[in-house]
Design a protein around this motif. Structure first.
Motif, PDB file in Angstrom:
ATOM      1  N   VAL A 345       0.839  -1.203   0.000  1.00 21.83           N
ATOM      2  CA  VAL A 345       0.000   0.000   0.000  1.00 21.83           C
ATOM      3  C   VAL A 345       0.872   1.251   0.000  1.00 21.83           C
ATOM      4  O   VAL A 345       0.501   2.286  -0.580  1.00 21.83           O
ATOM      5  CB  VAL A 345      -0.987   0.024   1.197  1.00 21.83           C
ATOM      6  CG1 VAL A 345      -2.053  -1.024   1.044  1.00 21.83           C
ATOM      7  CG2 VAL A 345      -0.270  -0.082   2.540  1.00 21.83           C
ATOM      8  N   GLN A 346       2.036   1.161   0.628  1.00 26.77           N
ATOM      9  CA  GLN A 346       2.950   2.297   0.602  1.00 26.77           C
ATOM     10  C   GLN A 346       3.449   2.551  -0.824  1.00 26.77           C
ATOM     11  O   GLN A 346       3.527   3.699  -1.264  1.00 26.77           O
ATOM     12  CB  GLN A 346       4.136   2.043   1.539  1.00 26.77           C
ATOM     13  CG  GLN A 346       5.078   3.230   1.667  1.00 26.77           C
ATOM     14  CD  GLN A 346       6.174   2.982   2.698  1.00 26.77           C
ATOM     15  OE1 GLN A 346       6.347   1.874   3.182  1.00 26.77           O
ATOM     16  NE2 GLN A 346       6.906   4.027   3.032  1.00 26.77           N
ATOM     17  N   ILE A 347       3.770   1.491  -1.547  1.00 28.11           N
ATOM     18  CA  ILE A 347       4.204   1.641  -2.940  1.00 28.11           C
ATOM     19  C   ILE A 347       3.092   2.279  -3.778  1.00 28.11           C
ATOM     20  O   ILE A 347       3.365   3.107  -4.664  1.00 28.11           O
ATOM     21  CB  ILE A 347       4.610   0.271  -3.525  1.00 28.11           C
ATOM     22  CG1 ILE A 347       5.922  -0.192  -2.881  1.00 28.11           C
ATOM     23  CG2 ILE A 347       4.753   0.331  -5.048  1.00 28.11           C
ATOM     24  CD1 ILE A 347       6.328  -1.605  -3.267  1.00 28.11           C
ATOM     25  N   LEU A 348       1.842   1.932  -3.479  1.00 23.28           N
ATOM     26  CA  LEU A 348       0.715   2.457  -4.247  1.00 23.28           C
ATOM     27  C   LEU A 348       0.200   3.784  -3.712  1.00 23.28           C
ATOM     28  O   LEU A 348      -0.781   4.326  -4.230  1.00 23.28           O
ATOM     29  CB  LEU A 348      -0.424   1.428  -4.279  1.00 23.28           C
ATOM     30  CG  LEU A 348      -0.110   0.113  -4.993  1.00 23.28           C
ATOM     31  CD1 LEU A 348      -1.333  -0.799  -5.003  1.00 23.28           C
ATOM     32  CD2 LEU A 348       0.372   0.359  -6.410  1.00 23.28           C
ATOM     33  N   GLY A 349       0.839   4.309  -2.696  1.00 22.58           N
ATOM     34  CA  GLY A 349       0.514   5.645  -2.211  1.00 22.58           C
ATOM     35  C   GLY A 349      -0.785   5.755  -1.444  1.00 22.58           C
ATOM     36  O   GLY A 349      -1.502   6.751  -1.568  1.00 22.58           O
ATOM     37  N   THR A 350      -1.109   4.722  -0.642  1.00 18.60           N
ATOM     38  CA  THR A 350      -2.318   4.799   0.151  1.00 18.60           C
ATOM     39  C   THR A 350      -2.060   4.197   1.530  1.00 18.60           C
ATOM     40  O   THR A 350      -0.931   3.848   1.868  1.00 18.60           O
ATOM     41  CB  THR A 350      -3.486   4.076  -0.558  1.00 18.60           C
ATOM     42  OG1 THR A 350      -4.707   4.381   0.128  1.00 18.60           O
ATOM     43  CG2 THR A 350      -3.280   2.580  -0.617  1.00 18.60           C
ATOM     44  N   THR A 351      -3.121   4.091   2.342  1.00 17.25           N
ATOM     45  CA  THR A 351      -2.999   3.568   3.706  1.00 17.25           C
ATOM     46  C   THR A 351      -3.526   2.149   3.764  1.00 17.25           C
ATOM     47  O   THR A 351      -4.274   1.695   2.885  1.00 17.25           O
ATOM     48  CB  THR A 351      -3.794   4.450   4.682  1.00 17.25           C
ATOM     49  OG1 THR A 351      -5.168   4.515   4.246  1.00 17.25           O
ATOM     50  CG2 THR A 351      -3.217   5.851   4.722  1.00 17.25           C
ATOM     51  N   ALA A 352      -3.192   1.442   4.842  1.00 15.93           N
ATOM     52  CA  ALA A 352      -3.543   0.025   4.955  1.00 15.93           C
ATOM     53  C   ALA A 352      -4.955  -0.201   5.474  1.00 15.93           C
ATOM     54  O   ALA A 352      -5.542  -1.262   5.262  1.00 15.93           O
ATOM     55  CB  ALA A 352      -2.540  -0.692   5.862  1.00 15.93           C
ATOM     56  N   GLY A 353      -5.531   0.770   6.176  1.00 16.88           N
ATOM     57  CA  GLY A 353      -6.846   0.570   6.764  1.00 16.88           C
ATOM     58  C   GLY A 353      -6.764  -0.213   8.055  1.00 16.88           C
ATOM     59  O   GLY A 353      -5.680  -0.421   8.613  1.00 16.88           O
ATOM     60  N   SER A 354      -7.900  -0.684   8.555  1.00 13.08           N
ATOM     61  CA  SER A 354      -7.959  -1.403   9.836  1.00 13.08           C
ATOM     62  C   SER A 354      -8.205  -2.892   9.607  1.00 13.08           C
ATOM     63  O   SER A 354      -8.345  -3.355   8.477  1.00 13.08           O
ATOM     64  CB  SER A 354      -9.067  -0.811  10.707  1.00 13.08           C
ATOM     65  OG  SER A 354     -10.306  -0.871  10.024  1.00 13.08           O
ATOM     66  N   ASN A 355      -8.268  -3.623  10.726  1.00 17.01           N
ATOM     67  CA  ASN A 355      -8.553  -5.071  10.695  1.00 17.01           C
ATOM     68  C   ASN A 355      -7.571  -5.800   9.782  1.00 17.01           C
ATOM     69  O   ASN A 355      -7.963  -6.517   8.849  1.00 17.01           O
ATOM     70  CB  ASN A 355      -9.983  -5.330  10.239  1.00 17.01           C
ATOM     71  CG  ASN A 355     -11.021  -4.699  11.141  1.00 17.01           C
ATOM     72  OD1 ASN A 355     -10.847  -4.647  12.367  1.00 17.01           O
ATOM     73  ND2 ASN A 355     -12.080  -4.181  10.559  1.00 17.01           N
ATOM     74  N   LEU A 356      -6.289  -5.642  10.075  1.00 15.37           N
ATOM     75  CA  LEU A 356      -5.278  -6.224   9.214  1.00 15.37           C
ATOM     76  C   LEU A 356      -5.056  -7.714   9.472  1.00 15.37           C
ATOM     77  O   LEU A 356      -4.604  -8.432   8.574  1.00 15.37           O
ATOM     78  CB  LEU A 356      -3.951  -5.484   9.390  1.00 15.37           C
ATOM     79  CG  LEU A 356      -3.941  -3.995   9.067  1.00 15.37           C
ATOM     80  CD1 LEU A 356      -2.538  -3.436   9.147  1.00 15.37           C
ATOM     81  CD2 LEU A 356      -4.541  -3.744   7.684  1.00 15.37           C
ATOM     82  N   SER A 357      -5.338  -8.165  10.678  1.00 13.95           N
ATOM     83  CA  SER A 357      -5.031  -9.542  11.040  1.00 13.95           C
ATOM     84  C   SER A 357      -6.320 -10.360  11.168  1.00 13.95           C
ATOM     85  O   SER A 357      -7.418  -9.830  11.165  1.00 13.95           O
ATOM     86  CB  SER A 357      -4.234  -9.581  12.340  1.00 13.95           C
ATOM     87  OG  SER A 357      -3.843 -10.883  12.659  1.00 13.95           O
ATOM     88  N   CYS A 358      -6.157 -11.661  11.293  1.00 15.91           N
ATOM     89  CA  CYS A 358      -7.330 -12.534  11.490  1.00 15.91           C
ATOM     90  C   CYS A 358      -7.107 -13.451  12.690  1.00 15.91           C
ATOM     91  O   CYS A 358      -7.699 -14.485  12.818  1.00 15.91           O
ATOM     92  CB  CYS A 358      -7.585 -13.368  10.226  1.00 15.91           C
ATOM     93  SG  CYS A 358      -6.243 -14.484   9.798  1.00 15.91           S
TER      94      CYS A 358
END
Length: 358
Positions: A345-358
């Motif tokens: 997401v950093q390469i694409l110029g945006t943020t990761a958002g929430s709830n990254l894990s499961c």
């Protein structure tokens, strides 16, 4: 004319004739042609093949990329066979017809005005989708089509982004193959806001990176698992063989029922010919996108729906391998996927958002 002059003239002619023989240039014959290039063959660094009147040297591993290619893998070794490249054929071939049977060697004119030659028998597959079955064909007045189509609809991942994400990738996993596969799934990375589109593309490619070791592996490396992916209880069984349905492609498609479902959805004979997934980059990418867009897996939603509905990257992990990795099953594997997603997401110029894990 005196006899002396005649003799002198004859001597002069003899000398000139001799000089002409000595000075006549010796034309070097062209090198012999190597074995003709074929789409199904695997070439490693140092191997040669002939194509369109030239010999070509492979710089590294490659398959299914016709010389001269677009990745730089082929080095031109010059003309072969007769010293000249044969002139292109005249363009007088019939229009391609979807669903019509084409034998290997058939040449057709596609709807884009360009020509393609059948590399393998096929029941009328689209020439711009499957590079396993069709190759660009040059004939008089029509240049060969580029193997890298333009970004369809402004795909959020540029080729530069792709190369940055996968600097050590296997040349099989081409950017052009990914772009071709997008045509079958127009909603992928084109749904919702610009942020959501970039997050979905990053999420898909992060999971792909994890599954393939950074787009290095085409097939599952643990061969001991191969015989386990045949569910013989299915009415269609395992016609390609007990051990034929091992993991292949960017999301490592496995099991006979998944090959059957993917093949039915994509119009490809994957149940009887699962090897298409490891031989054709576009087919491989389409199977990955098919799973991403249509399958819940062990989760409760498709990975696509997880991202466009802001359920978070963690839900995509659950849909792909959740029964093994999520809920404490293998936190290290989960973190590996999350870390890659954060990088992308950093390469694409945006943020990761929430709830990254499961």
């Amino acid at each position: 004319m005196s006899r002396f002059r005649i003799l002198a003239a004859a001597a002069t002619l003899t000398v000139v004739s001799a000089l002409a023989v000595v000075l006549a240039p010796t034309l070097a014959s062209a090198a012999a042609c190597a074995t003709p290039w074929t789409a199904s063959a695997v070439y490693t660094g140092g191997m040669t093949a002939s194509h369109n009147g030239h010999n070509w040297l492979a710089k590294w591993w490659t398959q299914n990329e016709a010389p001269p290619g677009t990745t730089g893998v082929w080095a031109d070794q010059g003309t072969c066979g007769g010293g000249t490249t044969p002139p292109p054929a005249t363009c007088n071939y019939p229009n391609w017809v979807a669903g019509q049977w084409y034998a290997t060697g058939a040449i057709v004119r596609y709807t884009n005005g360009l020509y393609y030659i059948a590399e393998h028998d096929n029941p009328g597959y689209d020439p711009t989708i499957s590079t396993w079955y069709w190759d660009p064909y040059a004939c008089s007045g029509n240049p060969p089509p580029t193997t890298t189509p333009p970004n369809p609809g402004g795909f959020v991942v540029t080729e530069a982004n792709f190369n940055q994400m996968f600097p050590g990738r296997n040349s099989f996993y081409t950017y052009s193959g990914l772009l071709a596969a997008l045509n079958a799934f127009p909603a992928f990375a084109k749904t919702g806001s610009d942020t959501i589109r970039r997050q979905e593309a990053a999420a898909f490619l992060a999971n792909v990176s994890h599954e393939t070791g950074g787009l290095v592996y085409i097939v599952e490396q643990n061969t001991a698992n191969y015989p386990h992916y045949c569910d013989a209880s299915q009415s269609y069984g395992c016609p390609a063989g007990q051990a034929a349905y091992y993991g292949r492609g960017p999301i490592q498609l496995s099991w006979n029922f998944n090959y059957k479902a993917a093949g039915d959805a994509l119009g490809l004979p994957l149940l009887t010919n699962p090897w298409l997934v490891q031989n054709d980059a576009s087919v491989a990418w389409r199977t990955g996108l098919w799973y991403w867009m249509t399958q819940n897996g062990p989760g409760t939603m498709t990975p696509h729906n997880a991202m466009v509905n802001s359920r978070g990257f963690g839900e995509t992990i659950r849909s792909i391998n959740g029964s093994i990795e999520c809920n404490g099953g293998n936190p290290a594997q989960v973190q590996s996927r999350v870390t890659k997603y954060q990088q992308f997401v950093q390469i694409l110029g945006t943020t990761a958002g929430s709830n990254l894990s499961c």
